[in-house]
Motif scaffolding. Structure first.
Motif, mmCIF file in Angstrom:
data_model
loop_
_atom_site.group_PDB
_atom_site.id
_atom_site.type_symbol
_atom_site.label_atom_id
_atom_site.label_comp_id
_atom_site.label_asym_id
_atom_site.label_seq_id
_atom_site.Cartn_x
_atom_site.Cartn_y
_atom_site.Cartn_z
ATOM 1 N N TRP A 144 8.267 9.619 -1.918
ATOM 2 C CA TRP A 144 7.683 9.164 -0.841
ATOM 3 C C TRP A 144 9.440 8.456 0.250
ATOM 4 O O TRP A 144 10.210 8.943 -1.290
ATOM 5 C CB TRP A 144 7.729 6.991 -1.847
ATOM 6 N N THR B 237 6.243 4.803 6.454
ATOM 7 C CA THR B 237 6.497 4.981 4.625
ATOM 8 C C THR B 237 5.053 6.232 4.261
ATOM 9 O O THR B 237 4.495 5.833 4.350
ATOM 10 C CB THR B 237 6.612 3.881 3.645
ATOM 11 N N PHE B 238 5.844 7.200 3.757
ATOM 12 C CA PHE B 238 4.666 8.004 2.952
ATOM 13 C C PHE B 238 4.547 8.750 1.843
ATOM 14 O O PHE B 238 6.020 8.858 1.674
ATOM 15 C CB PHE B 238 4.682 8.983 4.214
ATOM 16 N N ASN B 239 4.262 9.316 1.840
ATOM 17 C CA ASN B 239 4.055 9.871 0.065
ATOM 18 C C ASN B 239 4.117 11.544 0.283
ATOM 19 O O ASN B 239 3.501 12.164 1.217
ATOM 20 C CB ASN B 239 3.214 9.898 -0.608
ATOM 21 N N SER B 240 4.387 12.509 -0.380
ATOM 22 C CA SER B 240 4.138 14.017 -0.331
ATOM 23 C C SER B 240 3.413 14.457 -2.004
ATOM 24 O O SER B 240 3.410 13.951 -2.354
ATOM 25 C CB SER B 240 5.501 14.715 -0.829
ATOM 26 N N PRO B 241 2.133 14.296 -1.295
ATOM 27 C CA PRO B 241 1.048 15.056 -2.127
ATOM 28 C C PRO B 241 1.562 15.767 -3.041
ATOM 29 O O PRO B 241 0.619 15.347 -4.250
ATOM 30 C CB PRO B 241 -0.209 14.805 -1.603
ATOM 31 N N VAL C 178 9.457 17.026 2.139
ATOM 32 C CA VAL C 178 9.159 16.482 2.883
ATOM 33 C C VAL C 178 9.795 17.219 3.865
ATOM 34 O O VAL C 178 11.311 16.163 3.529
ATOM 35 C CB VAL C 178 8.445 15.153 3.327
#
Lengths: 109, 134
Positions: B100, B109-113, B118
């Motif tokens: 995250w 806020t974001f994830n790296s699937p 990232v």
């Protein structure tokens, strides 16, 4: 990358919906082609397994791979993780679709 | 010897790093530290309304462990509210679901699937992002 954004109405001035799975509409944003499509959520009034059905529909019918929301329910988070989707959680509740599209550098007429 | 604590799974990192009381308060003592697994227990049980069994399954810990985490969390929140203390959300024995990040420009806020690194924010494109440790 195709992003699903939950919104309250069909207008580009629509506010973000705070209920992801039961959002009445979604804006589908294709970042590569800069196209925006607004679709009604067929599951918004249903009672059971709404998040599961919605994610399956977004992924299989609309090729969505990213969800953008203020808050995501537990079931949606679980299903999105299983599908290896990207999640973007924003920190402002009162954003409009137009403001979010500006961030994405997409000019939606 | 104390048993080592189980690692708790956390779905999404907390939105903020803490809270401060509004208005005058005399005692500016050390803030109360709410561990991230304690925050997640309150979120799943009180905000999402899950059962203890359901929440324990999501956090990948035993139900008795969840009960102990939740009791500690409620005691800390009660202390913060009653004594007008600052609350800091950090630390604990947790593992986030995936990598995250937080964007310093748009605050998303974001994830790296794909579990990959990232380099830019997927919302605003800024390279000013911070990895969230968990």
């Amino acid at each position: 990358m195709k992003i699903a954004i939950p919104i309250e109405s069909e207008s580009k001035h629509s506010k973000l919906s705070l209920r992801f799975a039961r959002s009445p509409y979604f804006a589908l944003v294709d970042r590569e082609s800069a196209q925006v499509e607004i679709i009604a959520n067929p599951f918004s009034e249903q009672s059971f397994e709404v998040g599961k059905k919605l994610l399956k529909w977004l992924v299989e019918q609309h090729q969505v791979n990213t969800l953008l929301a203020f808050e995501l329910g537990v079931k949606v988070q679980q299903k999105a993780n299983e599908a290896k989707m990207q999640l973007i959680i924003i920190n402002e509740k009162k954003q409009s679709l137009k403001q979010l599209l500006l961030y994405l550098k997409i000019d939606y007429k | 010897m104390a048993r080592p604590r189980q690692i708790s799974r956390v779905q999404i990192p907390p939105r903020v790093k803490g809270f401060i009381p509004v208005g005058y308060y005399k005692d500016q003592s050390e803030p109360v530290q709410l561990n991230i697994e304690e925050y997640e227990a309150i979120r799943l049980l009180d905000y999402e309304g899950l059962s203890q069994e359901g929440a324990a399954k999501i956090m990948q810990i035993s139900r008795p462990t969840l009960t102990r985490i939740y009791e500690r969390a409620r005691k800390k929140v009660a202390t913060v509210l009653t004594e007008a203390q600052q609350l800091i959300i950090e630390g604990g024995n947790v593992l986030f679901n995936g990598n995250w990040y937080e964007c310093e420009k748009c605050n998303s806020t974001f994830n790296s699937p794909a579990e990959s690194t990232v380099k830019t924010c997927p919302l605003c494109g800024s390279g000013n992002i911070q990895h969230k440790e968990g």
